[in-house]
Design a protein around this motif. Structure first.
Motif, PDB file in Angstrom:
ATOM      1  N   LEU A 104      -2.300   4.903  -2.603  1.00  0.00           N
ATOM      2  CA  LEU A 104      -3.285   4.318  -1.699  1.00  0.00           C
ATOM      3  C   LEU A 104      -3.586   5.294  -0.560  1.00  0.00           C
ATOM      4  O   LEU A 104      -2.716   5.607   0.245  1.00  0.00           O
ATOM      5  CB  LEU A 104      -2.770   2.992  -1.140  1.00  0.00           C
ATOM      6  N   HIS A 105      -4.824   5.776  -0.503  1.00  0.00           N
ATOM      7  CA  HIS A 105      -5.256   6.696   0.550  1.00  0.00           C
ATOM      8  C   HIS A 105      -5.943   5.885   1.640  1.00  0.00           C
ATOM      9  O   HIS A 105      -7.017   5.326   1.430  1.00  0.00           O
ATOM     10  CB  HIS A 105      -6.222   7.745  -0.013  1.00  0.00           C
ATOM     11  N   THR A 106      -5.308   5.819   2.808  1.00  0.00           N
ATOM     12  CA  THR A 106      -5.841   5.078   3.944  1.00  0.00           C
ATOM     13  C   THR A 106      -6.206   6.068   5.051  1.00  0.00           C
ATOM     14  O   THR A 106      -5.825   7.244   4.983  1.00  0.00           O
ATOM     15  CB  THR A 106      -4.798   4.077   4.478  1.00  0.00           C
ATOM     16  N   PRO A 107      -6.903   5.599   6.089  1.00  0.00           N
ATOM     17  CA  PRO A 107      -7.224   6.497   7.200  1.00  0.00           C
ATOM     18  C   PRO A 107      -5.992   7.071   7.905  1.00  0.00           C
ATOM     19  O   PRO A 107      -6.076   8.122   8.533  1.00  0.00           O
ATOM     20  CB  PRO A 107      -8.027   5.620   8.150  1.00  0.00           C
ATOM     21  N   ILE A 108      -4.836   6.419   7.798  1.00  0.00           N
ATOM     22  CA  ILE A 108      -3.649   6.926   8.501  1.00  0.00           C
ATOM     23  C   ILE A 108      -2.613   7.560   7.577  1.00  0.00           C
ATOM     24  O   ILE A 108      -1.564   7.987   8.032  1.00  0.00           O
ATOM     25  CB  ILE A 108      -2.975   5.819   9.342  1.00  0.00           C
ATOM     26  N   GLY A 109      -2.879   7.636   6.290  1.00  0.00           N
ATOM     27  CA  GLY A 109      -1.930   8.280   5.389  1.00  0.00           C
ATOM     28  C   GLY A 109      -2.013   7.747   3.967  1.00  0.00           C
ATOM     29  O   GLY A 109      -2.925   7.011   3.612  1.00  0.00           O
ATOM     30  N   VAL A 110      -1.009   8.146   3.172  1.00  0.00           N
ATOM     31  CA  VAL A 110      -0.969   7.779   1.748  1.00  0.00           C
ATOM     32  C   VAL A 110       0.285   6.955   1.484  1.00  0.00           C
ATOM     33  O   VAL A 110       1.383   7.309   1.912  1.00  0.00           O
ATOM     34  CB  VAL A 110      -0.967   9.044   0.855  1.00  0.00           C
ATOM     35  N   GLN A 111       0.114   5.846   0.757  1.00  0.00           N
ATOM     36  CA  GLN A 111       1.231   5.010   0.312  1.00  0.00           C
ATOM     37  C   GLN A 111       1.358   5.176  -1.191  1.00  0.00           C
ATOM     38  O   GLN A 111       0.363   5.063  -1.914  1.00  0.00           O
ATOM     39  CB  GLN A 111       0.965   3.540   0.625  1.00  0.00           C
ATOM     40  N   LYS A 112       2.568   5.430  -1.662  1.00  0.00           N
ATOM     41  CA  LYS A 112       2.772   5.619  -3.111  1.00  0.00           C
ATOM     42  C   LYS A 112       2.467   4.344  -3.887  1.00  0.00           C
ATOM     43  O   LYS A 112       1.777   4.379  -4.895  1.00  0.00           O
ATOM     44  CB  LYS A 112       4.190   6.091  -3.384  1.00  0.00           C
ATOM     45  N   GLU A 113       2.957   3.210  -3.443  1.00  0.00           N
ATOM     46  CA  GLU A 113       2.707   1.914  -4.075  1.00  0.00           C
ATOM     47  C   GLU A 113       2.358   0.907  -2.985  1.00  0.00           C
ATOM     48  O   GLU A 113       2.919   0.960  -1.895  1.00  0.00           O
ATOM     49  CB  GLU A 113       3.942   1.407  -4.831  1.00  0.00           C
ATOM     50  N   ALA A 114       1.445  -0.020  -3.280  1.00  0.00           N
ATOM     51  CA  ALA A 114       1.048  -1.000  -2.262  1.00  0.00           C
ATOM     52  C   ALA A 114       0.429  -2.225  -2.913  1.00  0.00           C
ATOM     53  O   ALA A 114      -0.001  -2.188  -4.072  1.00  0.00           O
ATOM     54  CB  ALA A 114       0.052  -0.375  -1.295  1.00  0.00           C
TER      55      ALA A 114
END
Length: 128
Positions: A104-114
């Protein structure tokens, strides 16, 4: 070409293990007001009720096919507050309340799973 897909929420079934819909349930009444009052339509115009039920089943089938087509593809979610995120779509729960995504690519970073709550999603797009 990317096509925006609005999120459609259908009511829970009459019991937790059912996939049917109880038109008298509070959730159905709150979320899915019909253009025809179901009980009145059954008595006055069964043809109109049958047409509406057919239209609903066609829309539900299209939405489910859309979820299948999104599996393991990059999807862009357009969310409230003009937030746009991108992720690899994994799955949805049976009530379509949450989407499981990877990378997950968000404005504040990347989450591997969400998990993304469907209530926060305005629309989503993906390349076919």
């Amino acid at each position: 070409m990317a096509t925006p897909v609005p999120v459609l929420r259908l009511p829970k079934g009459p019991d937790p293990n059912s996939r049917g819909f109880d038109p008298n349930s509070p959730r159905f009444i709150a979320l899915c007001r019909t253009s025809i009052p179901t009980s009145a339509a059954a008595e006055s115009d069964p043809q109109q009720l049958q047409e509406e039920q057919h239209a609903r089943s066609v829309l539900r089938e299209r939405f489910l096919r859309c979820l299948l087509a999104m599996s393991n593809k990059k999807v862009r979610f357009h969310m409230h507050e003009k937030v746009n995120v991108e992720a690899t779509f994994g799955a949805s729960d049976i009530d379509v309340l949450n989407f499981q995504v990877s990378d997950l690519h968000t404005p504040i970073g990347v989450q591997k799973e969400a998990l993304i709550r469907s209530q926060d999603v305005i629309s989503f797009t993906f390349d076919v």
